[in-house]
Scaffold this active site. Structure first.
Site, short mmCIF file in Angstrom:
data_model
loop_
_atom_site.label_atom_id
_atom_site.label_comp_id
_atom_site.label_asym_id
_atom_site.label_seq_id
_atom_site.Cartn_x
_atom_site.Cartn_y
_atom_site.Cartn_z
N LYS A 166 19.79 16.98 -6.66
CA LYS A 166 19.31 17.18 -5.56
C LYS A 166 18.81 15.82 -4.75
CE LYS A 166 20.45 21.30 -6.28
NZ LYS A 166 19.70 22.70 -6.40
N TRP B 17 15.89 30.68 -5.58
CA TRP B 17 15.84 29.98 -6.83
C TRP B 17 14.80 30.89 -7.54
CZ3 TRP B 17 20.04 28.33 -8.63
CH2 TRP B 17 20.90 27.36 -7.95
N ASP C 231 9.13 24.75 -9.96
CA ASP C 231 10.47 24.15 -9.88
C ASP C 231 10.47 23.28 -8.58
OD1 ASP C 231 13.08 23.59 -9.37
OD2 ASP C 231 13.67 25.81 -9.42
C1 LIG Z 1 19.72 23.60 -7.47
C2 LIG Z 1 18.47 24.23 -7.73
C3 LIG Z 1 18.45 24.74 -8.83
C4 LIG Z 1 19.61 24.90 -10.08
O1 LIG Z 1 19.90 23.90 -10.71
P1 LIG Z 1 21.13 23.85 -11.70
O2 LIG Z 1 20.68 22.47 -12.11
O3 LIG Z 1 22.45 24.23 -11.20
O4 LIG Z 1 20.78 24.85 -12.68
C5 LIG Z 1 17.11 25.71 -9.24
N1 LIG Z 1 16.32 25.32 -8.34
C6 LIG Z 1 16.25 24.89 -7.13
C7 LIG Z 1 14.89 24.70 -6.32
C8 LIG Z 1 17.29 24.02 -7.02
O5 LIG Z 1 17.31 23.18 -5.76
#
Ligand SMILES: *Cc1c(COP(=O)(O)O)cnc(C)c1O
Length: 370
Positions: A204, A109, A180
């Protein structure tokens, strides 16, 4: 809790969209046709009406209280997933700044975020774990942040590799720290004052897909340029209480219920963290017990409490592991297509019994096949 609902539900180890608390799903079910007092489904209500505004204010208040977020920060509910934040962050904070953005690269990511940031300005990847196949996070002596950097960016939990920062990386005081936190948001207490901006897509660990929570220090709202498309400017969302356009009302409603569940049923983020640590330990203990059979991906001190990643000695064993686990009601264990192996996601809403059932299955499987 009805008997059929619990017997038919499997233990779902999906990395996302992922497991939600059963009590939350049941409340949603109970209220779906007619939200008490509203005469309609929450999905049918105006976002500017009193009922929905209260739902959104409650969701924000619960998140603020769980994480201890001060008034110095705005809490925004946005769309576009975490992926749009890969672009919004540099569009607002890097573009035309004359500065460089510093990234710590610890997994898939982060890599995507860097790719998007490069479209907006100068990006320095000041640490990369690529050489060790993203099995670790840095210590403060592994990288150096420029004093005048636009920001320092990292991903607190790399969902695909299963590596997690145990605490915030060191960062100079005057450089905004950006995280993030998509896959470990609300899994543990955080000191929000350390951050310039922290964000998480909900699907998540915090709710359904469709809403992304952005917590941004208010002084950073001044930075974006008015020439940006309006949706991309953080200050538009902050000035309009996340109603610059129609917010994702249903996901916000569910997110609010998850936050309430964390507060009332779990007892807050410290309690949640200790449950999460116990669940993850059940899995890592079996991996360590059968260390020649299960090959854990992350270095021990960087192991994620949310996503346990490991491999098996052969592709055949991997396939039979997945198939047999599934027959036992342990589902969605296949690792991300880019890394293979197994990934067991044990987010907040995974009950201890689920982690326990998987750990027992793993122990048996290793004894039979090791
Ligand atoms: C799933 C995830 C993303 C991407 O998320 P989207 O909502 O599909 O854009 C980005 N960063 C992390 C750490 C993730 O687990």
């Amino acid at each position: 809790m009805s008997a059929t609902a619990t017997t038919e539900r499997v233990f779902n180890f999906s990395a996302g969209p992922a497991v939600l608390p059963v009590s939350v799903l049941q409340e949603v079910q109970d209220e779906l046709l007619c939200l008490p007092g509203a005469g309609a489904s929450v999905m049918e209500l105006s976002h500017r009406g009193k009922v929905f505004i209260e739902i959104m204010e409650q969701a924000e208040a619960s998140i603020r209280s769980l994480l201890g977020i001060s008034d110095q920060y705005a809490v925004l509910f946005l769309q576009g997933g975490a992926a749009l934040q890969f672009s919004m962050i540099p569009a607002n904070l890097l573009r035309d700044s004359g500065k460089s953005a510093q990234y710590l690269l610890t997994g898939a990511w982060g890599k995507k975020a860097i790719g998007e940031a490069k479209k907006e300005g100068t990006v320095d990847t000041i640490y990369s774990a690529a050489e060790s196949n993203f099995d670790r996070v840095p210590t403060s002596s592994d990288y150096q942040v420029k004093d005048d950097a636009a920001y320092l960016y990292y991903c607190s939990n790399e969902t695909i590799q299963g590596v997690q920062f145990q605490s915030e990386p060191a960062c100079p005081d005057n450089v905004p720290l950006i995280s993030d936190a998509s896959s470990d948001f609300l899994s543990r207490p955080l000191d929000i004052d350390k951050y310039g901006l922290i964000y998480a897509c909900a699907q998540k660990n915090a709710g359904p897909a469709g809403v992304t929570v952005v917590i941004i220090r208010r002084d950073l709202l001044a930075k974006g340029c008015d020439k940006l498309p309006g949706y991309l400017l953080y200050r538009n969302h902050a000035e309009n209480e996340s109603m610059w356009n129609t917010p994702p009302t249903f996901p916000i409603y569910v997110l609010g219920k998850v936050a309430k569940w964390l507060t009332n049923d779990i007892g807050g983020l410290a309690a949640m963290e200790s449950q999460n640590r116990e669940k993850a330990k059940l899995l890592y203990d079996v991996i360590d017990k059968h260390a020649g059979f299960y090959l854990g991906h992350a270095q021990v001190d960087c192991r994620s409490t949310m996503n346990a990643t490991f491999n098996l000695p052969s592709e055949d064993l991997l396939a039979s592991f997945v198939a047999e686990a599934s027959k036992n009601g342990l589902q969605n264990l296949k690792g991300h297509r880019s890394v293979g192996g197994i990934r067991a996601s044990v987010y907040n809403a995974m009950p201890r019994e689920g982690a326990q059932a998987l750990a027992s299955f793993m122990d048996d499987f290793a004894k039979k096949n090791g």
